[in-house]
Design a protein around this motif. Structure first.
Motif, PDB file in Angstrom:
ATOM      1  N   ARG A  53      32.454  59.264  39.282  1.00  0.00           N
ATOM      2  CA  ARG A  53      33.216  59.186  38.040  1.00  0.00           C
ATOM      3  C   ARG A  53      33.218  57.778  37.481  1.00  0.00           C
ATOM      4  NH1 ARG A  53      38.384  62.928  39.255  1.00  0.00           N
ATOM      5  NH2 ARG A  53      37.853  62.907  41.437  1.00  0.00           N
ATOM      6  N   GLU A  54      33.346  57.686  36.163  1.00  0.00           N
ATOM      7  CA  GLU A  54      33.423  56.352  35.557  1.00  0.00           C
ATOM      8  C   GLU A  54      34.763  55.742  35.953  1.00  0.00           C
ATOM      9  OE1 GLU A  54      32.584  56.114  31.367  1.00  0.00           O
ATOM     10  OE2 GLU A  54      33.675  54.213  31.224  1.00  0.00           O
ATOM     11  N   ILE A  55      34.718  54.544  36.486  1.00  0.00           N
ATOM     12  CA  ILE A  55      35.925  53.920  37.038  1.00  0.00           C
ATOM     13  C   ILE A  55      37.036  53.842  35.977  1.00  0.00           C
ATOM     14  CG2 ILE A  55      35.195  51.519  36.566  1.00  0.00           C
ATOM     15  CD1 ILE A  55      36.241  50.928  39.491  1.00  0.00           C
ATOM     16  N   ALA A  56      38.247  54.186  36.377  1.00  0.00           N
ATOM     17  CA  ALA A  56      39.392  54.167  35.450  1.00  0.00           C
ATOM     18  C   ALA A  56      40.669  54.066  36.287  1.00  0.00           C
ATOM     19  CB  ALA A  56      39.425  55.457  34.625  1.00  0.00           C
ATOM     20  N   GLU A  57      41.703  53.463  35.671  1.00  0.00           N
ATOM     21  CA  GLU A  57      42.952  53.196  36.388  1.00  0.00           C
ATOM     22  C   GLU A  57      43.519  54.446  37.057  1.00  0.00           C
ATOM     23  OE1 GLU A  57      45.555  50.866  33.950  1.00  0.00           O
ATOM     24  OE2 GLU A  57      47.212  51.013  35.391  1.00  0.00           O
ATOM     25  N   GLU A  58      43.506  55.562  36.340  1.00  0.00           N
ATOM     26  CA  GLU A  58      44.166  56.777  36.881  1.00  0.00           C
ATOM     27  C   GLU A  58      43.467  57.322  38.119  1.00  0.00           C
ATOM     28  OE1 GLU A  58      43.016  56.407  33.813  1.00  0.00           O
ATOM     29  OE2 GLU A  58      41.695  58.064  33.239  1.00  0.00           O
ATOM     30  N   LEU A  59      42.188  56.932  38.318  1.00  0.00           N
ATOM     31  CA  LEU A  59      41.469  57.452  39.490  1.00  0.00           C
ATOM     32  C   LEU A  59      41.975  56.849  40.811  1.00  0.00           C
ATOM     33  CD1 LEU A  59      37.800  57.616  38.169  1.00  0.00           C
ATOM     34  CD2 LEU A  59      39.400  59.498  38.506  1.00  0.00           C
ATOM     35  N   PHE A  60      42.742  55.759  40.719  1.00  0.00           N
ATOM     36  CA  PHE A  60      43.263  55.137  41.951  1.00  0.00           C
ATOM     37  C   PHE A  60      44.581  55.766  42.402  1.00  0.00           C
ATOM     38  CE2 PHE A  60      40.478  51.885  40.123  1.00  0.00           C
ATOM     39  CZ  PHE A  60      39.698  51.579  41.224  1.00  0.00           C
ATOM     40  N   GLU A  61      45.166  56.561  41.511  1.00  0.00           N
ATOM     41  CA  GLU A  61      46.486  57.131  41.845  1.00  0.00           C
ATOM     42  C   GLU A  61      46.425  58.013  43.081  1.00  0.00           C
ATOM     43  OE1 GLU A  61      48.069  58.960  38.303  1.00  0.00           O
ATOM     44  OE2 GLU A  61      47.975  56.991  37.326  1.00  0.00           O
ATOM     45  N   GLY A  62      47.349  57.780  44.005  1.00  0.00           N
ATOM     46  CA  GLY A  62      47.460  58.627  45.201  1.00  0.00           C
ATOM     47  C   GLY A  62      46.510  58.254  46.324  1.00  0.00           C
ATOM     48  N   LEU A  63      45.649  57.259  46.113  1.00  0.00           N
ATOM     49  CA  LEU A  63      44.704  56.889  47.179  1.00  0.00           C
ATOM     50  C   LEU A  63      45.395  56.008  48.223  1.00  0.00           C
ATOM     51  CD1 LEU A  63      41.427  56.103  45.177  1.00  0.00           C
ATOM     52  CD2 LEU A  63      42.021  58.192  46.434  1.00  0.00           C
ATOM     53  N   ASP A  64      45.029  56.204  49.499  1.00  0.00           N
ATOM     54  CA  ASP A  64      45.563  55.356  50.574  1.00  0.00           C
ATOM     55  C   ASP A  64      44.704  54.111  50.748  1.00  0.00           C
ATOM     56  OD1 ASP A  64      47.695  57.114  51.716  1.00  0.00           O
ATOM     57  OD2 ASP A  64      45.992  58.483  51.883  1.00  0.00           O
ATOM     58  N   VAL A  65      43.395  54.291  50.618  1.00  0.00           N
ATOM     59  CA  VAL A  65      42.488  53.166  50.843  1.00  0.00           C
ATOM     60  C   VAL A  65      41.293  53.293  49.898  1.00  0.00           C
ATOM     61  CG1 VAL A  65      41.260  54.367  52.742  1.00  0.00           C
ATOM     62  CG2 VAL A  65      41.198  51.889  52.627  1.00  0.00           C
ATOM     63  N   VAL A  66      40.849  52.122  49.396  1.00  0.00           N
ATOM     64  CA  VAL A  66      39.662  52.129  48.542  1.00  0.00           C
ATOM     65  C   VAL A  66      38.647  51.133  49.102  1.00  0.00           C
ATOM     66  CG1 VAL A  66      38.735  51.813  46.217  1.00  0.00           C
ATOM     67  CG2 VAL A  66      41.080  52.623  46.502  1.00  0.00           C
ATOM     68  N   PHE A  67      37.443  51.631  49.327  1.00  0.00           N
ATOM     69  CA  PHE A  67      36.345  50.766  49.764  1.00  0.00           C
ATOM     70  C   PHE A  67      35.643  50.253  48.512  1.00  0.00           C
ATOM     71  CE2 PHE A  67      36.741  54.083  53.071  1.00  0.00           C
ATOM     72  CZ  PHE A  67      37.045  53.282  54.158  1.00  0.00           C
ATOM     73  N   PHE A  68      35.524  48.938  48.398  1.00  0.00           N
ATOM     74  CA  PHE A  68      34.812  48.369  47.250  1.00  0.00           C
ATOM     75  C   PHE A  68      33.416  47.942  47.676  1.00  0.00           C
ATOM     76  CE2 PHE A  68      37.323  47.816  43.375  1.00  0.00           C
ATOM     77  CZ  PHE A  68      38.542  48.318  43.790  1.00  0.00           C
ATOM     78  N   ALA A  69      32.417  48.482  46.979  1.00  0.00           N
ATOM     79  CA  ALA A  69      31.016  48.112  47.225  1.00  0.00           C
ATOM     80  C   ALA A  69      30.323  47.941  45.880  1.00  0.00           C
ATOM     81  CB  ALA A  69      30.332  49.192  48.063  1.00  0.00           C
ATOM     82  N   GLY A  70      31.004  47.210  45.011  1.00  0.00           N
ATOM     83  CA  GLY A  70      30.446  46.975  43.673  1.00  0.00           C
ATOM     84  C   GLY A  70      29.790  45.614  43.621  1.00  0.00           C
ATOM     85  N   ARG A  71      29.352  45.237  42.446  1.00  0.00           N
ATOM     86  CA  ARG A  71      28.767  43.888  42.307  1.00  0.00           C
ATOM     87  C   ARG A  71      29.877  42.841  42.310  1.00  0.00           C
ATOM     88  NH1 ARG A  71      24.556  41.763  43.724  1.00  0.00           N
ATOM     89  NH2 ARG A  71      23.205  43.449  44.276  1.00  0.00           N
ATOM     90  N   GLU A  72      29.474  41.582  42.540  1.00  0.00           N
ATOM     91  CA  GLU A  72      30.441  40.487  42.587  1.00  0.00           C
ATOM     92  C   GLU A  72      30.569  39.830  41.208  1.00  0.00           C
ATOM     93  OE1 GLU A  72      28.471  38.269  45.596  1.00  0.00           O
ATOM     94  OE2 GLU A  72      29.264  39.500  47.219  1.00  0.00           O
ATOM     95  N   GLY A  73      31.496  38.912  41.082  1.00  0.00           N
ATOM     96  CA  GLY A  73      31.632  38.111  39.860  1.00  0.00           C
ATOM     97  C   GLY A  73      32.701  38.643  38.926  1.00  0.00           C
ATOM     98  N   ALA A  74      32.875  37.906  37.794  1.00  0.00           N
ATOM     99  CA  ALA A  74      33.971  38.206  36.869  1.00  0.00           C
ATOM    100  C   ALA A  74      33.920  39.643  36.365  1.00  0.00           C
ATOM    101  CB  ALA A  74      33.920  37.224  35.711  1.00  0.00           C
ATOM    102  N   LYS A  75      32.695  40.163  36.165  1.00  0.00           N
ATOM    103  CA  LYS A  75      32.598  41.549  35.672  1.00  0.00           C
ATOM    104  C   LYS A  75      32.392  42.522  36.823  1.00  0.00           C
ATOM    105  CE  LYS A  75      31.196  40.675  31.013  1.00  0.00           C
ATOM    106  NZ  LYS A  75      30.097  40.459  30.116  1.00  0.00           N
TER     107      LYS A  75
END
Ligand SMILES: NC(=O)c1ccc[n+]([C@@H]2O[C@H](COP(=O)([O-])OP(=O)(O)OC[C@H]3O[C@@H](n4cnc5c(N)ncnc54)[C@H](OP(=O)(O)O)[C@@H]3O)[C@@H](O)[C@H]2O)c1
Length: 372
Positions: A53-75
């Motif tokens: 899914r395209e990342i969006a604030e509401e997609l984090f609701e109710g999650l216990d843990v989120v693994f981040f494997a995105g690119r680095e930097g300001a964006k």
């Protein structure tokens, strides 16, 4: 332990391995992993077709843990979305380099410093791939004799640069096979990588080291909580798709020699995550890393070499039994200095160097009742 809700941001080679690793380790999931990236689509992850899914604030609701494997930097993913995930109540475990040296954020290799994580630790960083395997291999020795100085050279796979690095090497290899090398146009690496080694991983800094080399210095000191360990690194990109290798010379304050190091590293209780592949080829364990090689066909056979030795190579991390291990071999005394040894270590940069490490952190958090 209650079932958990997990999210994943980023579906490059690391995100793909995180997805697989969570399934393989049998996490009790209350719902399928919520996978996010920059745009919506369906893609194969860990062998399954998954809705991204395209990342969006509401997609984090109710999650216990989120693994981040995105690119680095300001964006990049964790700079833009890490706090959003925390504010939604989720623990964040980040593969990227943006926050690793933040004094308020623990940098964790579970085999070394898991005790830094507690209920209040909402944001956790996982180190750089080269740092993780070096720390897994050296921590058991450091606990016994305290490290004074490390000199390390890396031999890093193309996939360390993400999906694009891996694709660039593969396309150069294909071009080599068809003889059309004139068309080589490297974009990710500064020079063609196939058939060459490039002593340049990440950007150069004012001190003439690269960022990757200085990451190994600062991250290792932070993980061991000891800024007095002197560390100097040379990071080299090699034409290997997956798997980083490192030649490490390490000097200790206390007594240490190759025989002791071999004993410590071969003891699973003292050296979690380490698999030693070192010894004479006559050893009954010879051939556990790969199929036995018939040394009678080697060019040196019959020329007075009594014994050949076994050691791990990058190809070994693709074997099922070693995919999450840090393989260690070539353990020998540095004949020029007391209490100093050399060793060679190898690990899968996408698994233990990234995905496995973050999934192990979450697993430990569950065991300790922090999540779930
Ligand atoms: N490769 C390694 O050996 C290794 C080892 C240790 C740590 N790491 C770190 O792990 C992370 C992932 O590595 P990788 O090799 O898998 O990278 P990659 O191939 O570049 O993939 C990055 C993924 O992150 C997504 N992404 C980027 N920016 C985003 C944003 N702002 N919001 C949401 N999603 C975003 C991308 O989405 P799209 O697919 O939609 O473009 C892509 O799926 C990096 O931080 C890297 O430094 C990598």
């Amino acid at each position: 332990m209650a079932a958990i809700r997990a999210g994943l941001v980023g579906v490059g080679p690391v995100g793909d391995r995180i997805y697989s690793c969570v399934q393989e380790r049998g996490f009790d999931l209350a719902e399928p992993i919520r996978v996010m990236a920059t745009r919506e689509r369906r893609e194969i992850l860990g062998g399954e077709e998954v809705l991204i899914r395209e990342i969006a604030e509401e997609l984090f609701e109710g999650l216990d843990v989120v693994f981040f494997a995105g690119r680095e930097g300001a964006k990049g993913a964790s700079v833009q979305w890490g706090k959003v995930a925390n504010d939604a109540g989720a623990y964040v475990i980040d593969n990227g380099g943006d926050f690793r040296l933040d004094p308020d954020i623990p940098l964790v290799v579970p085999e070394v410093n898991m005790d830094l994580v507690s209920e209040g630790t909402k944001f956790i960083c996982s180190p750089n791939c080269s740092t993780i395997q070096m720390c897994v291999a050296l921590a058991p020795l450091h606990r016994v004799a305290r490290m004074k100085r490390i000199v390390v050279s890396t031999y890093q796979a193309a996939s360390g640069w993400g999906a694009r690095g891996q694709e660039e090497l593969n396309s150069q290899i294909k071009q080599l096979a068809c003889g059309c090398v004139e068309d080589w146009d490297p974009c990710v690496f500064c020079r063609p990588l196939a058939l060459d080694c490039i002593p340049h991983v990440d950007a150069f800094l004012d001190n003439l080291y690269t960022k990757e080399e200085m990451k190994m210095v600062y991250e290792t000191q932070k993980i061991f909580g000891d800024a007095d360990i002197a560390i100097t690194a040379t990071a080299v990109r090699v034409p290997v798709e997956i798997g980083h290798a490192e030649a490490i010379n390490v000097e200790f304050e206390g007594e240490m020699n190759a025989e002791q190091a071999m004993e410590i590293l071969s003891d699973a209780a003292q050296s979690p995550g380490v698999a030693v592949i070192d010894g004479a080829s006559t050893d009954p364990n010879y051939g556990t890393a790969r199929d036995k090689v018939d040394l009678s066909k080697a060019p040196w056979a019959g020329h007075g070499h009594v014994d050949e030795r076994i050691y791990p190579t990058q190809a070994d991390v693709l074997a099922e039994q070693y995919k999450d291990a840090t393989l260690v071999g070539r353990i020998r005394d540095d004949v020029t200095r007391p209490n100093t040894i050399n060793l060679w270590c190898v690990a899968d940069n996408l698994r233990k160097g990234a995905a496995t490490n973050v999934v192990q952190i979450a697993e430990e958090m569950m065991k300790r009742g922090i999540i779930g």
